[in-house]
Enzyme design. Structure first.
Site, PDB file in Angstrom:
ATOM      1  CD1 TRP A 102      -3.357  -0.290   8.366  1.00 53.38           C
ATOM      2  CD2 TRP A 102      -3.500   1.852   8.977  1.00 53.38           C
ATOM      3  NE1 TRP A 102      -4.045  -0.237   9.556  1.00 53.38           N
ATOM      4  CE2 TRP A 102      -4.153   1.054   9.954  1.00 53.38           C
ATOM      5  CE3 TRP A 102      -3.468   3.231   9.146  1.00 53.38           C
ATOM      6  CZ2 TRP A 102      -4.772   1.612  11.079  1.00 53.38           C
ATOM      7  CZ3 TRP A 102      -4.082   3.787  10.266  1.00 53.38           C
ATOM      8  CH2 TRP A 102      -4.720   2.981  11.210  1.00 53.38           C
ATOM      9  CG  ASP A 172       3.297   1.790   7.619  1.00 52.08           C
ATOM     10  OD1 ASP A 172       3.874   1.331   8.624  1.00 52.08           O
ATOM     11  OD2 ASP A 172       2.104   2.151   7.639  1.00 52.08           O
ATOM     12  CE  LYS A 196       0.008  -2.229  14.431  1.00 51.02           C
ATOM     13  NZ  LYS A 196      -1.455  -2.362  14.470  1.00 51.02           N
TER      14      LYS A 196
END
Length: 362
Positions: A102, A172, A196
């Site tokens: 990511w 992030d 999440k």
């Protein structure tokens, strides 16, 4: 109703209490005679939900007054572009600490906008660990320093965040926000997809220090300019209202059960139990991440043989365990144990792993 043991990496488990409440209010929210999905986003009813979610997030994460809280769309992936578009000026560079897939994607998008710099990378170890402070490199031209706090694919996590007084850090935190205490003041901006720990997919939380907006370029597309969403309190266009409603329920659930401190201890208990099962197997299960970088959210491991691994996943699914297959890019197994995954589910998984080990020990 038989609920499965949900270890999906995202969208992931939601608290059963939250699902029950949403079900009870689905057709008529608080006896109003309409679903939240039918409310105008300009209505006082929706406004109360929206502002309540902002205020509760501020309370739980102890967000200072000089930070904005935004509810945006496009997932963390859109933030990969918005961050450099808003903060990467000519003559500067975005500094990216690469700890997995990511952060690589975030860097790739920033490279389309302006100059970038890789201040650290874990590629040489296949992202099995988080770099040490001594391995981090900064530059005088850094507009900001970007990190990914938890790496869902490889199962690593920053235990201590990097510090450098004269740098603006951006993170992030999609896969570990709300799971532990966060030193908000160390960051200029934090963003996180909700799917999440915060709620269902569809809304992205952005926590933004107000001072960062003073140098934002004037020629940005309206929807990609943070100022647009700050000025309109995330209501410039129709927001993902039902996702924000669900997020508000998750935040209330988090507060009900003791807030961040209690949730963090709960998460440590789950992670310790699962990692102990892996380590105690003496090589039958092997953790992918180095021990000092292990994530408390995503536990990654392998078995001695590919065929045995496939049998493990097959038998696990037959026993009601969902989401244990590792990411396609690295294979293996992965158990995502986010906030809403109950301890009982982790205990059941450990029991299954021990039984499987006894049956197939080689």
């Amino acid at each position: 109703m038989n609920r499965r043991f949900n270890f999906n990496a995202g969208p992931s488990a939601l608290p059963l209490e939250v699902l029950d409440q949403a079900q009870s209010e689905l057709i008529s929210y608080q006896q109003f005679g309409m679903s939240v999905m039918e409310f105008s986003h300009r209505s006082k009813e929706y406004k109360a939900i929206h502002e309540g979610a902002v205020n509760l997030l501020r309370e739980l994460l102890q967000i200072p007054d000089d930070y904005e809280v935004l509810f945006l769309q496009g997932g963390a992936s859109l933030q990969f572009s918005m961050v450099p578009m808003n903060f990467l000026q000519d003559g500067q560079q975005g500094n990216y600490f690469i700890t997995g897939s990511w952060s690589q994607k975030a860097l790739k998008e920033a490279q389309k906008v302006g100059e970038t710099f890789t201040g650290a990378t874990g590629e040489h170890t296949n992202f099995s660990r988080i770099p040490t402070e001594e391995e981090l490199t900064y530059s005088d031209n850094d507009a900001y320093v970007h990190i990914t706090s938890n790496n869902t694919i490889h199962g690593t996590q920053w235990k201590e965040f990097p510090k450098k007084a004269d740098k603006t850090f951006i993170a992030d935190m999609s896969s570990d926000i709300l799971s532990r205490s966060i030193p908000i003041e160390q960051f200029g901006l934090i963003y996180a997809g909700a799917q999440k720990n915060l709620g269902p997919a569809g809304v992205t939380v952005v926590i933004l220090k107000k001072d960062l907006l003073k140098d934002t370029p004037e020629n940005l597309p309206t929807m990609l300019d943070y100022r647009t969403h700050v000025e309109k309190s995330s209501l410039y266009n129709t927001p993902p209202s039902f996702s924000i409603y669900m997020l508000s329920l998750v935040l209330k659930w988090t507060k009900k059960y003791g807030g961040i401190q209690a949730i963090e201890e709960w998460n440590k208990q789950k992670a310790n139990l699962l990692y102990h099962t892996i380590d105690a197997s003496k090589g039958f299960y092997t953790g992918i991440a180095d021990k000092d970088s292990r994530s408390s959210m995503n536990v990654t491991f392998i078995l001695p043989e590919k065929q045995l691994e496939e049998l493990f996943l097959k038998e696990a699914e037959e026993e009601g365990f969902v989401g244990l297959k590792g990411h396609r890019s690295i294979g293996g197994c992965r158990a995502s144990i986010y906030n809403a995954v109950p301890l009982e589910s982790v205990e059941a998984l450990c029991d299954f792993m021990n039984t499987f080990h006894q049956k197939h020990n080689i």
